[in-house]
Design an enzyme around this catalytic site. Structure first.
Site, mmCIF file in Angstrom:
data_model
loop_
_atom_site.group_PDB
_atom_site.id
_atom_site.type_symbol
_atom_site.label_atom_id
_atom_site.label_comp_id
_atom_site.label_asym_id
_atom_site.label_seq_id
_atom_site.Cartn_x
_atom_site.Cartn_y
_atom_site.Cartn_z
ATOM 1 N N PHE A 39 -51.414 62.724 54.731
ATOM 2 C CA PHE A 39 -50.919 61.468 53.534
ATOM 3 C C PHE A 39 -49.261 61.567 53.958
ATOM 4 O O PHE A 39 -48.639 62.507 53.423
ATOM 5 C CB PHE A 39 -51.978 62.127 52.383
ATOM 6 N N VAL A 77 -50.316 67.103 53.429
ATOM 7 C CA VAL A 77 -50.210 66.096 52.505
ATOM 8 C C VAL A 77 -48.538 66.560 53.103
ATOM 9 O O VAL A 77 -47.871 67.001 53.290
ATOM 10 C CB VAL A 77 -50.123 66.764 51.374
ATOM 11 N N CYS A 78 -47.594 64.970 53.274
ATOM 12 C CA CYS A 78 -46.602 65.050 53.774
ATOM 13 C C CYS A 78 -45.630 65.886 52.439
ATOM 14 O O CYS A 78 -45.351 65.500 51.538
ATOM 15 C CB CYS A 78 -45.750 63.616 54.269
ATOM 16 N N ILE A 79 -45.044 66.382 53.158
ATOM 17 C CA ILE A 79 -43.831 67.039 52.213
ATOM 18 C C ILE A 79 -43.221 66.388 52.128
ATOM 19 O O ILE A 79 -42.259 67.233 50.385
ATOM 20 C CB ILE A 79 -43.462 68.883 52.780
ATOM 21 N N ALA A 82 -44.183 64.061 49.193
ATOM 22 C CA ALA A 82 -44.892 65.073 48.279
ATOM 23 C C ALA A 82 -43.969 65.433 47.137
ATOM 24 O O ALA A 82 -43.657 64.796 45.784
ATOM 25 C CB ALA A 82 -45.454 65.884 49.052
#
Lengths: 130, 134
Positions: A39, A77-79, A82
């Site tokens: 994501f 989820v891409c940090i 995010a």
């Protein structure tokens, strides 16, 4: 076939996440493998555990969580994306001194390297978004 | 890091500001350099504006990240394809595009920018293992 899915748009505003979910479900039913679901961009918002969609509508995050649980999907989820958008898990909230977290436990946060590695390991990388 | 080298192509189709796609695409590109893959970039449609000269975001309050493209050569990312038709359709020429370069194995400075036609781009895309566009 082994797929990595890249989801670049947020829930409800855009159909990308729904289409990716339907694809993943159909591919798994046909015996294909989903190596990873990544994501990125506003797609990170699909991982919020706090959304309350109307009861007669689908719950996108819960749909992904259920599919992920059933098939042990690696949903990342891409940090960086995010953090930019206020999406935090409990660990990250603690580290950043924030008083809340909102990422559903079915998802994990990690770096963009997971997307590139997903492209290397899979037979096909499919992008869902504009 | 990996036994297999794949051809990764990042296709940039959107203007640098107005949406976050250009900035976040560049972030993936920079990470991909660490994986020793065969990486190339495409700038087409409004994406050609991402590498246009003299960007100034002062009035808009957006972060000007255009200098980051100049670092790509240092990461061994030196195949930057600019679509000829996209430039022409926007009244641009290569003179409006940043002078992006890299150093080859003999430390000679070479241009990273390659002007390609839409048809040539289609052939290049056909050769790729992974195409990520935004």
């Amino acid at each position: 076939m082994k797929f990595t899915l890249l989801i670049n748009e947020g829930p409800y505003q855009h159909q990308a996440s729904d289409t990716a979910y339907q694809f993943a479900k159909a591919a798994l039913e046909k015996g294909h493998e989903i190596y990873r679901v990544f994501f990125y961009n506003d797609g990170v918002n699909n991982a919020t555990r706090l959304a309350i969609p109307p009861q007669d509508d689908r719950n996108i995050t819960e749909n992904w969580a259920a599919l992920g649980k059933e098939h042990e999907l690696d949903m990342v989820v891409c940090i960086a994306a995010a953090q930019r958008r206020g999406m935090l898990d409990a660990d990250e909230a603690g580290r950043q001194g924030k008083d809340a977290d909102n990422i559903h436990p079915a998802f994990r946060i990690s770096g963009l390297g997971q997307l590139v590695e997903g492209g290397i390991q899979a037979d096909r990388l499919l992008t869902f978004g504009d | 890091m990996s036994e297999s080298i794949k051809k990764f192509m990042f296709v940039n189709t959107k203007a640098p500001y107005g949406t976050v796609y250009a900035l976040e695409s560049l972030e993936v590109v920079l990470i991909s350099a660490a994986f020793d893959q065969d990486v190339s970039l495409v700038f087409c449609d409004d994406g050609v504006f991402q590498i246009s000269n003299n960007q100034n975001t002062e009035a808009s309050g957006m972060k000007n990240f255009s200098n980051a493209y100049k670092a790509l050569g240092d990461y061994d990312i030196n195949k930057l394809y600019v679509e000829k038709e996209s430039l022409e359709e926007r009244g641009l020429t290569l003179d409006n595009i940043m002078d992006l370069t890299y150093e080859d194995e003999d430390w000679a400075e070479k241009p990273s920018i390659k002007l390609v036609t839409r048809a040539e781009l289609a052939d290049l895309m056909d050769e790729q293992d992974v195409v990520i566009s935004s």
